[in-house]
Design an enzyme around this catalytic site. Structure first.
Site, PDB file in Angstrom:
ATOM      1  N   ARG A   1       0.821  -1.214   0.000  1.00 39.50           N
ATOM      2  CA  ARG A   1       0.000   0.000   0.000  1.00 39.50           C
ATOM      3  C   ARG A   1       0.856   1.267   0.000  1.00 39.50           C
ATOM      4  NH1 ARG A   1      -5.435  -0.236   2.005  1.00 39.50           N
ATOM      5  NH2 ARG A   1      -6.061  -2.394   2.225  1.00 39.50           N
TER       6      ARG A   1
ATOM      7  N   LYS B   1      -3.176 -21.238   3.091  1.00 42.99           N
ATOM      8  CA  LYS B   1      -4.253 -21.514   4.022  1.00 42.99           C
ATOM      9  C   LYS B   1      -4.332 -20.369   5.053  1.00 42.99           C
ATOM     10  CE  LYS B   1      -1.969 -23.293   7.855  1.00 42.99           C
ATOM     11  NZ  LYS B   1      -2.272 -22.827   9.121  1.00 42.99           N
TER      12      LYS B   1
ATOM     13  N   HIS C   1       2.392 -25.869   3.162  1.00 44.71           N
ATOM     14  CA  HIS C   1       3.857 -25.985   3.160  1.00 44.71           C
ATOM     15  C   HIS C   1       4.317 -27.370   3.635  1.00 44.71           C
ATOM     16  CE1 HIS C   1       3.591 -24.998   7.473  1.00 44.71           C
ATOM     17  NE2 HIS C   1       4.815 -25.455   7.602  1.00 44.71           N
TER      18      HIS C   1
ATOM     19  N   GLU D   1       4.243 -29.263  18.754  1.00 42.28           N
ATOM     20  CA  GLU D   1       5.087 -28.064  18.721  1.00 42.28           C
ATOM     21  C   GLU D   1       5.387 -27.627  20.134  1.00 42.28           C
ATOM     22  OE1 GLU D   1       4.162 -24.984  15.711  1.00 42.28           O
ATOM     23  OE2 GLU D   1       2.173 -25.875  15.861  1.00 42.28           O
TER      24      GLU D   1
ATOM     25  N   ASP E   1      -6.223 -24.496  12.247  1.00 44.84           N
ATOM     26  CA  ASP E   1      -4.832 -24.139  11.965  1.00 44.84           C
ATOM     27  C   ASP E   1      -4.008 -25.337  11.486  1.00 44.84           C
ATOM     28  OD1 ASP E   1      -2.651 -22.327  11.947  1.00 44.84           O
ATOM     29  OD2 ASP E   1      -1.921 -23.180  13.827  1.00 44.84           O
TER      30      ASP E   1
ATOM     31  N   HIS F   1      -2.678 -29.474   7.214  1.00 46.33           N
ATOM     32  CA  HIS F   1      -1.482 -30.331   7.289  1.00 46.33           C
ATOM     33  C   HIS F   1      -1.813 -31.761   7.732  1.00 46.33           C
ATOM     34  CE1 HIS F   1       0.180 -26.434   6.951  1.00 46.33           C
ATOM     35  NE2 HIS F   1       0.256 -26.141   8.232  1.00 46.33           N
TER      36      HIS F   1
ATOM     37  N   LYS G   1       9.207 -30.380  19.939  1.00 48.29           N
ATOM     38  CA  LYS G   1       8.705 -30.264  18.569  1.00 48.29           C
ATOM     39  C   LYS G   1       9.013 -31.564  17.848  1.00 48.29           C
ATOM     40  CE  LYS G   1       8.448 -28.007  14.314  1.00 48.29           C
ATOM     41  NZ  LYS G   1       7.209 -27.474  13.873  1.00 48.29           N
TER      42      LYS G   1
HETATM   43  C1  BG6 Z   1       1.348 -23.373  10.238  1.00 45.77           C
HETATM   44  C2  BG6 Z   1       0.478 -23.069  11.414  1.00 45.77           C
HETATM   45  O1  BG6 Z   1       0.579 -23.663   9.115  1.00 45.77           O
HETATM   46  O2  BG6 Z   1       2.166 -24.493  10.557  1.00 45.77           O
HETATM   47  C3  BG6 Z   1       1.318 -22.782  12.641  1.00 45.77           C
HETATM   48  O3  BG6 Z   1      -0.312 -21.925  11.104  1.00 45.77           O
HETATM   49  C4  BG6 Z   1       2.250 -23.926  12.906  1.00 45.77           C
HETATM   50  O4  BG6 Z   1       0.500 -22.550  13.779  1.00 45.77           O
HETATM   51  C5  BG6 Z   1       3.023 -24.267  11.645  1.00 45.77           C
HETATM   52  O5  BG6 Z   1       3.141 -23.512  13.923  1.00 45.77           O
HETATM   53  C6  BG6 Z   1       3.824 -25.527  11.847  1.00 45.77           C
HETATM   54  O6  BG6 Z   1       4.668 -25.687  10.744  1.00 45.77           O
HETATM   55  P1  BG6 Z   1       6.035 -26.454  10.891  1.00 45.77           P
HETATM   56  O7  BG6 Z   1       6.584 -26.487   9.511  1.00 45.77           O
HETATM   57  O8  BG6 Z   1       6.879 -25.661  11.859  1.00 45.77           O
HETATM   58  O9  BG6 Z   1       5.695 -27.792  11.454  1.00 45.77           O
END
Ligand code: BG6
Length: 526
Positions: free
Chosen positions: A76, A180, A210, A248, A267, A272, A377
């Site tokens: 913007r 997403k 991703h 996580e 989320d 995923h 994680k």
């Molecule tokens: C994202 C979520 O799509 O994926 C996040 O919005 C999450 O909340 C993340 O932390 C996890 O991705 P990764 O690659 O770190 O497992």
């Protein structure tokens, strides 16, 4: 004296090295992408400086970005091209990019254009700039629009591009990339799709997840369908259950505004977790081609058994993190995070038991577990095989022999582990041993970031690793009954089924209602 036998692990690694050293003809050749004007909406945002631009730069360094490709940042606020270039150079330095020599070649092909899509200003200038670049660099009309903006802006931008004639593919391709969340429930996902489809056909829309671009996630299909030994066992006759965990240790960070409305189901599960599930459960497609792969995933989503709403407790446990310790550091409860309502009933953890009603999977539970602020994680898929049908060792060892387990570890460890029984030296006694394959062992080429892969695929027009709208809708449809439960307006009702867990723990204890001791991971709930 004969050479000692190599250990199983070193035998595996040397096999991998042999393959890595084999001619490149065994690999899919790296394809050069066509020239294109890459337009990044949200050019001054975090995603652009942290991920997109460093990934475009990586593509440039790898020689995968056509030397005529131009990048136009859109935001913007007014800014000149030079200032934008300077910012992107800083972004590379902050992202820790070491190889900065090729910067000088790319910098002159970076541009900036201020556009206020809501106010309808600046789009003509953007279109003219794209055309000018096209003429100068002989780009052939190809356009890629990356929407690195909040999802609320997707519809407006797609509509504005369409109305300005910029989604037209008369000369070259016009592709739009969105991330997403694709809507927040079935109705909003459909509405968003209808708005985008008013101007872009499905082959022009790239919906990113991703997770699909992670190497170890892509490896699931290879492990299953490029080996003869797993697939014959990959069904209800030999598999007891499958567990998919995405844990996580991070909390909600600075994303409360989004997360408060999304929670863990929107989320992590709608996207995923569902992708990991379909990769584990799908049938082999006849070819590794986008539509055929996506058809098979869609069939899995179609076969998901609806949740029994009246017995939801047997299939779903939701949790929210309280205060605790992570890596020796005190961390606040979810409700004390900045931007979170003190009485928030947003779930940050979910464990669900899912069944797939088809011939292959009838009766096999899939446990899906994901949460924030857990002990560590890790993302992994555990396939637990059935116990041997009869133990010939029963008189000496008792009735049970531990079942084989195949673990596909996605991150942070990237490995495949198979456990099996061996004899301990001495009297008849068994022990469980592990055969391990480290994904990184013997690799002769650098791995690329997921965004590099995603951007390259969009430039090549390969939709294999992207969501198709029918799957998006099926997954929203599947989750709707539990989303409705979670979204009920009465917070008191919601918190009835929301269990508190300590940050740094394995999640709520109540998960034992769903996970039996046999389904515990290494004896723990994580
Ligand atoms: C994202 C979520 O799509 O994926 C996040 O919005 C999450 O909340 C993340 O932390 C996890 O991705 P990764 O690659 O770190 O497992």
């Amino acid at each position: 004296m004969p050479d000692p036998q190599p250990s199983i692990a070193s035998a595996l690694v040397s096999t991998l090295q042999d393959h890595a050293a084999s001619p490149r003809s065994q690999c899919q050749l790296d394809r050069a992408s066509p020239p294109c004007v890459v337009v990044v909406f949200g050019a001054t945002g975090d995603l652009t400086s942290r991920k997109l631009f460093p990934s475009l730069y990586d593509l440039h360094c790898l020689g995968s970005l056509d030397p005529r490709a131009c990048i136009v940042g859109v935001g913007r606020s007014p800014m000149d091209h030079q200032t934008f270039r300077h910012r992107m150079r800083e972004a590379l330095e902050q992202a820790g990019v070491e190889q900065l020599d090729p910067w000088e070649e790319l910098a002159p092909r970076l541009f900036y254009c201020a556009v206020d899509v809501d106010g309808g200003e600046g789009l003509d200038a953007l279109r003219s700039l794209c055309q000018e670049l096209d003429d100068t660099w002989n780009i052939g009309g190809n356009r890629l629009y990356y929407l690195a903006v909040p999802p609320t802006a997707y519809e407006t931008i797609a509509t504005a591009l369409g109305q300005a004639g910029m989604s037209d593919e008369a000369q070259g391709f016009a592709r739009i990339v969105i991330e997403k969340p694709f809507g927040s429930d079935l109705a909003t996902a459909r509405a968003l799709d209808a708005a985008i489809h008013r101007h872009f056909a499905e082959h022009q829309v790239f919906r990113i997840d991703h997770y699909l671009a992670k190497e170890t996630v892509q490896n699931i299909m290879v492990l299953r369908f490029a080996n003869a030994i797993f697939e014959p066992l990959w069904n209800r006759r030999y598999i007891d259950h499958v567990r998919i965990t995405a844990a996580e240790s991070l909390g909600v960070e600075h994303r409360a505004a989004f997360y408060e409305h999304a929670g863990v189901l929107r989320d992590m599960f709608q996207n995923h977790m569902m992708q990991l599930l379909s990769l584990c459960a799908m049938e082999p497609p006849s070819q590794f081609e986008a539509e055929l792969v996506r058809d098979e995933k869609t069939k899995v989503y179609r076969a998901l058994r609806p949740f029994p709403v009246e017995r939801l407790d047997e299939h779903l446990v939701l949790g929210q993190y309280g205060a605790g310790m992570i890596d020796g550091r005190k961390v606040p409860a979810y409700v004390d995070e900045p931007g979170v309502a003190p009485d928030s009933a947003t779930p940050t953890y979910a464990c669900m038991k899912v069944f797939i009603d088809n011939w292959r999977w009838q009766g096999v539970p899939f446990y899906l577990v994901s949460g924030k602020r857990l002990r560590k994680k890790h993302t992994e898929i555990t396939v637990k095989f059935k116990e041997v049908p009869y133990s010939m060792f029963r008189k000496v060892l008792g009735e049970h022999i531990s079942a084989n387990t195949l673990i596909l570890s996605i991150q942070p460890r990237e490995e495949v582990i198979l456990t099996f029984q061996t004899k301990l030296p001495g009297p008849m006694c068994l022990r469980t041993v592990r055969m391990e394959f480290d994904y990184n062992a013997g690799l002769q080429r650098a791995k690329v970031d997921a965004y590099v892969k995603v951007l390259q695929d969009v430039l090549l027009g390969d939709q294999t690793l992207f969501w198709r709208q029918d799957s998006v809708e099926l997954c929203w449809g599947f989750l709707t009954p539990i989303l409705q439960e979670c979204d009920c307006p009465d917070k008191a009702d919601k918190s009835d089924r929301l269990y508190l867990y300590r940050a740094g723990s394995d999640g709520p204890q109540e998960v034992r209602h769903i996970l039996s001791p046999a389904t515990m991971q290494h004896g723990t709930m994580l």
